[in-house]
Scaffold this motif. Structure first.
Motif, PDB file in Angstrom:
ATOM      1  N   UNK A   7      -9.910  -6.021   7.735  1.00 30.83           N
ATOM      2  CA  UNK A   7      -8.504  -6.076   7.817  1.00 30.83           C
ATOM      3  C   UNK A   7      -7.984  -4.606   7.984  1.00 30.83           C
ATOM      4  N   UNK A   8      -8.723  -3.795   7.431  1.00 32.48           N
ATOM      5  CA  UNK A   8      -8.179  -1.942   7.836  1.00 32.48           C
ATOM      6  C   UNK A   8      -8.252  -1.757   9.062  1.00 32.48           C
ATOM      7  N   UNK A   9      -9.743  -2.092   9.569  1.00 32.24           N
ATOM      8  CA  UNK A   9      -9.896  -1.731  11.093  1.00 32.24           C
ATOM      9  C   UNK A   9      -9.079  -2.480  11.980  1.00 32.24           C
ATOM     10  N   UNK A  10      -8.744  -3.451  11.840  1.00 34.42           N
ATOM     11  CA  UNK A  10      -7.587  -4.061  12.472  1.00 34.42           C
ATOM     12  C   UNK A  10      -6.104  -3.475  12.425  1.00 34.42           C
ATOM     13  N   UNK A  11      -5.786  -2.871  10.997  1.00 31.09           N
ATOM     14  CA  UNK A  11      -4.481  -2.337  11.011  1.00 31.09           C
ATOM     15  C   UNK A  11      -4.698  -1.090  11.659  1.00 31.09           C
ATOM     16  N   UNK A  12      -5.675  -0.314  11.532  1.00 31.56           N
ATOM     17  CA  UNK A  12      -5.758   1.050  11.975  1.00 31.56           C
ATOM     18  C   UNK A  12      -5.888   1.063  13.548  1.00 31.56           C
ATOM     19  N   UNK A  87       2.110   8.429   0.224  1.00 33.29           N
ATOM     20  CA  UNK A  87       2.003   7.691  -1.127  1.00 33.29           C
ATOM     21  C   UNK A  87       1.203   6.424  -0.735  1.00 33.29           C
ATOM     22  N   UNK A  88       1.063   5.819   0.471  1.00 33.31           N
ATOM     23  CA  UNK A  88       0.544   4.612   0.974  1.00 33.31           C
ATOM     24  C   UNK A  88      -0.995   4.564   0.337  1.00 33.31           C
ATOM     25  N   UNK A  89      -1.619   5.562   0.242  1.00 39.78           N
ATOM     26  CA  UNK A  89      -3.110   5.553  -0.349  1.00 39.78           C
ATOM     27  C   UNK A  89      -2.972   4.782  -1.841  1.00 39.78           C
ATOM     28  N   UNK A  90      -1.916   5.001  -2.483  1.00 42.16           N
ATOM     29  CA  UNK A  90      -2.032   4.602  -3.751  1.00 42.16           C
ATOM     30  C   UNK A  90      -1.746   3.171  -3.579  1.00 42.16           C
ATOM     31  N   UNK A  91      -0.856   2.570  -2.598  1.00 44.96           N
ATOM     32  CA  UNK A  91      -0.745   1.125  -2.242  1.00 44.96           C
ATOM     33  C   UNK A  91      -2.001   0.519  -2.009  1.00 44.96           C
ATOM     34  N   UNK A  92      -2.832   1.146  -1.300  1.00 45.04           N
ATOM     35  CA  UNK A  92      -4.087   0.542  -1.043  1.00 45.04           C
ATOM     36  C   UNK A  92      -4.938   0.908  -2.272  1.00 45.04           C
ATOM     37  N   UNK A  93      -4.844   1.730  -3.018  1.00 44.09           N
ATOM     38  CA  UNK A  93      -5.996   1.900  -4.222  1.00 44.09           C
ATOM     39  C   UNK A  93      -5.612   0.947  -5.282  1.00 44.09           C
ATOM     40  N   UNK A  94      -4.235   0.217  -5.173  1.00 44.06           N
ATOM     41  CA  UNK A  94      -3.802  -0.654  -6.201  1.00 44.06           C
ATOM     42  C   UNK A  94      -4.374  -1.982  -5.802  1.00 44.06           C
ATOM     43  N   UNK A  95      -5.025  -2.339  -4.576  1.00 46.93           N
ATOM     44  CA  UNK A  95      -5.441  -3.401  -4.179  1.00 46.93           C
ATOM     45  C   UNK A  95      -6.799  -3.586  -4.580  1.00 46.93           C
ATOM     46  N   UNK A  96      -7.488  -4.407  -4.332  1.00 39.56           N
ATOM     47  CA  UNK A  96      -8.765  -4.744  -4.732  1.00 39.56           C
ATOM     48  C   UNK A  96      -9.819  -4.086  -3.712  1.00 39.56           C
ATOM     49  N   UNK A  97      -9.320  -3.388  -2.773  1.00 42.79           N
ATOM     50  CA  UNK A  97     -10.116  -2.670  -1.930  1.00 42.79           C
ATOM     51  C   UNK A  97     -10.943  -1.443  -2.580  1.00 42.79           C
ATOM     52  N   UNK A  98     -12.181  -1.313  -2.282  1.00 45.63           N
ATOM     53  CA  UNK A  98     -12.957  -0.254  -2.927  1.00 45.63           C
ATOM     54  C   UNK A  98     -12.572   0.981  -1.958  1.00 45.63           C
ATOM     55  N   UNK A  99     -12.619   2.259  -2.380  1.00 48.87           N
ATOM     56  CA  UNK A  99     -12.595   3.393  -1.772  1.00 48.87           C
ATOM     57  C   UNK A  99     -13.349   3.428  -0.472  1.00 48.87           C
TER      58      UNK A  99
ATOM     59  N   UNK B  78       6.019   3.759  -1.213  1.00 55.38           N
ATOM     60  CA  UNK B  78       4.910   4.172  -0.299  1.00 55.38           C
ATOM     61  C   UNK B  78       5.096   3.060   0.834  1.00 55.38           C
ATOM     62  N   UNK B  79       5.806   3.902   1.900  1.00 57.65           N
ATOM     63  CA  UNK B  79       6.079   3.069   3.267  1.00 57.65           C
ATOM     64  C   UNK B  79       5.377   3.738   4.272  1.00 57.65           C
ATOM     65  N   UNK B  96      -3.033  -7.316  -0.652  1.00 59.93           N
ATOM     66  CA  UNK B  96      -3.284  -7.752  -1.884  1.00 59.93           C
ATOM     67  C   UNK B  96      -3.520  -9.423  -2.095  1.00 59.93           C
ATOM     68  N   UNK B  97      -3.849  -9.761  -0.904  1.00 60.36           N
ATOM     69  CA  UNK B  97      -4.386 -11.416  -0.857  1.00 60.36           C
ATOM     70  C   UNK B  97      -5.506 -11.363  -0.402  1.00 60.36           C
ATOM     71  N   UNK B  98      -6.202 -10.155  -0.256  1.00 58.89           N
ATOM     72  CA  UNK B  98      -7.683 -10.428   0.296  1.00 58.89           C
ATOM     73  C   UNK B  98      -8.491 -11.507  -0.345  1.00 58.89           C
ATOM     74  N   UNK B  99      -8.560 -11.256  -1.549  1.00 57.65           N
ATOM     75  CA  UNK B  99      -9.437 -12.074  -2.385  1.00 57.65           C
ATOM     76  C   UNK B  99      -8.873 -13.522  -2.500  1.00 57.65           C
TER      77      UNK B  99
END
Ligand code: ATP
Ligand code: MG
Lengths: 245, 308
Positions: A7-12, A87-99, B78-79, B96-99
């Motif tokens: 998912x992240x690779x696609x986004x980047x 602050x979008x790093x926080x957005x990612x950190x709040x998801x289930x993705x591990x650093x 965060x935008x 947020x819906x990966x799982x």
């Protein structure tokens, strides 16, 4: 984890290819490399396998490696610093993705971009092949060396971009680390202690790069590159995690 | 008995060389709007980041109601500036819906709620601050969280945008537990059922707004300018109305401050009294009690209680 990385690779990748930076760098890179290659080509008058290697191939790869030391940091500079700034790093950190997934995702997407950038030069050996050159093994190890070095540059660049919210600082820090590592070769030659010299030499990217460019595949070179990348992964991970403290 | 959505117990946070939270405890009840009130540097953002797991506390406990997700809007939303509104919301939803898919409203419904339908194809970079804030709020909703945490959602917006965001928050409170920070008492009063007041890393008071308002002695504060007031009239006024006077300046045009002792609006009684006495009220301005004042009152109350 894999799904997250994908998912992240696609986004980047989407980000990379929708910003002008990649196209500017691609045209710069291919323009400069083309010029350099052409220059070596016309200035070498004798066309034998050996002279092609010494007067065209190796200098071209040397120049490419050097150029990539400038280009890769320009690609990695915004990776974490921009996400920190917005602050979008926080957005990612709040998801289930591990650093670690985030780091791998950014690493892979940058590598894919540079892969295609370097692939633009595949035309050079083909041109040489048309004039009778046939040492493909050497071409292969040289590209391998380039790609391994690129991995090392990306890992340093990513680490530097976690340190700051400022892209310029991130790029400068990356340059400093990379050039320090480059200069280690020279330092190794200056010291008169043989062991110290060996150790310093071992830590230098250039030393390991040299084996490949001479067509040797030595296992400790692979170990060096992978531990180098692993070490900077570790630092990057620490640095991202440190945000929580 | 309402259940507890968020509970903090003796949470301590120390930044290098600075104790930001000195062991704070409070509860947010499920289904309520909870205001988190405090001046700059009080520790509001720090507390919120600890609740959302973005920061780790040095000690103490944070418990979130079993398995509930949290939508968090930080101080600066965060935008990704180079994304379009809908693309961004889709990205956050996917992230947020990966799982698994958490259900909830579709993006279309969320954008409608947040008034974003007209701008959904615009680049976020080009949106006004108010609209960026709306996109930020919308992004907290995409994974259908029970709890929404908003860090100073109305700060820096123009009055119209502030009203719209407040309406949106009220609307959201029908389906969500909301914790929102602000440094305006007025806003907390307007939106919240419960409030917690924090200052310098310590909780001064926490509970229902109505109870806390009682604690804070004195109601309305007015600044009044009148023509033709004499000191006798003012003395009579203090006797007849439940008020105190401060900062009197007598002259052709007199001015003074009125502190009401009761909770309800005193303005109409005040102006009709003055009119009856033949004075002309030139201006009658309500002074919102600033936080400074509140803190004095609240800490005074605390000392009082300890003194007894
Ligand atoms: N990363 C940090 N490192 C060191 N100190 C920090 C850090 N973040 C916040 N602080 C300090 O911790 C205290 C609480 O900060 P916090 O941001 O939580 O306050 P706040 O109530 O959100 O204030 P504001 O109304 O200005 O947003 C402040 O004194 C601040 O200077
Ligand atoms: Mg704050």
């Amino acid at each position: 984890m894999l799904k997250g990385i994908n998912f992240l690779v696609m986004k980047e990748l989407k980000d990379y290819f929708s910003s002008p930076l990649v196209y500017v760098l691609a045209s710069l890179f291919s323009g400069i490399m083309g010029l350099i290659f052409y220059n070596y080509l016309i200035s070498s008058n004798e066309i034998t396998n050996l002279s092609i290697i010494d007067t065209i191939l190796l200098p071209t790869f040397g120049a490419m490696n050097f150029l990539l030391m400038f280009i890769v940091p320009l690609l990695t500079m915004g990776q974490f610093s921009e996400e920190k700034k917005n602050q979008t790093l926080d957005l990612i950190m709040m998801s289930n993705l591990k650093p670690s997934a985030v780091i791998v995702g950014k690493f892979l997407s940058t590598f894919i971009v540079v892969f295609f950038l370097v692939a633009l030069t595949f035309i050079f050996p083909i041109i040489l092949g048309l004039s009778g050159f046939s040492d493909w093994g050497l071409v292969f190890t040289n590209y391998l060396a380039i790609y391994l070095s690129v991995m090392a540059y990306i890992s340093v660049g990513l680490f530097a971009s976690t340190l700051t919210e400022n892209q310029i600082i991130s790029v400068v820090v990356t340059f400093c680390i990379l050039f320090a590592l480059l200069l280690l070769v020279n330092m190794a030659q200056v010291t008169d202690n043989y062991i110290v010299g060996l150790i310093i030499q071992y830590f230098s990217i250039g030393f390991h790069h040299a084996h490949f460019s001479r067509g040797q595949l030595v296992s400790f070179n692979f170990i060096y590159y992978f531990s180098f990348v692993g070490f900077f992964f570790f630092l990057t991970h620490k640095s991202v995690e440190a945000r929580r403290w | 008995m309402s259940s507890i959505a968020i509970e903090l117990d003796q949470v301590v946070k120390e930044y290098p060389g600075r104790l930001a939270l000195k062991g704070i405890s409070f509860q947010v009840k499920k289904g309520r709007i909870h205001g988190f009130l405090g001046p700059n540097g009080a520790g509001k953002s720090t507390t919120m980041k600890i609740i959302t797991g973005l920061l780790r506390a040095n000690s103490g406990n944070v418990s979130i109601i079993e398995g509930e997700r949290i939508g968090f809007l930080p101080e600066n939303p965060p935008l990704y500036m180079n994304m379009k509104v809908e693309g961004y919301l889709q990205y956050v939803k996917n992230l947020y819906s990966l799982d698994k898919d958490h259900g909830g409203d579709s993006l279309e419904v969320i954008m409608k709620k947040c008034g974003l339908l007209d701008v959904k194809e615009r680049l976020i970079r080009n949106l006004s601050k108010g609209y960026k804030q709306r996109v930020g709020i919308a992004s907290t909703l995409v994974h259908n969280p029970e709890i929404i945490i908003l860090d100073e959602p109305t700060v820096g917006l123009d009055p119209k945008a502030i009203l719209e965001i407040r309406d949106l928050i009220k609307e959201l409170s029908r389906n969500h537990t909301i914790l929102l920070s602000t440094h305006q008492l007025y806003e907390a009063n307007l939106l919240c059922e419960d409030i917690t007041i924090i200052n310098k890393g310590e909780i001064l008071t926490t509970g229902e707004v109505s109870q806390i308002r009682e604690k804070i002695s004195g109601g309305q504060r007015l600044y009044v300018e009148v023509e033709g007031a004499r000191s006798e009239i003012l003395e009579k006024m203090v006797q007849e109305l439940p008020i105190e006077l401060r900062d009197q300046v007598l002259g052709d045009i007199s001015s003074f401050k009125v502190l009401s002792k009761e909770a309800h609006d005193i303005r109409s009684r005040l102006s009709s009294f003055l009119a009856k006495e033949g004075c002309i009220v030139l201006s009658l301005k309500e002074e919102t009690m600033d936080l400074e004042g509140i803190f004095k009152e609240v800490t005074f109350g605390v000392q009082d209680a300890q003194g007894n």
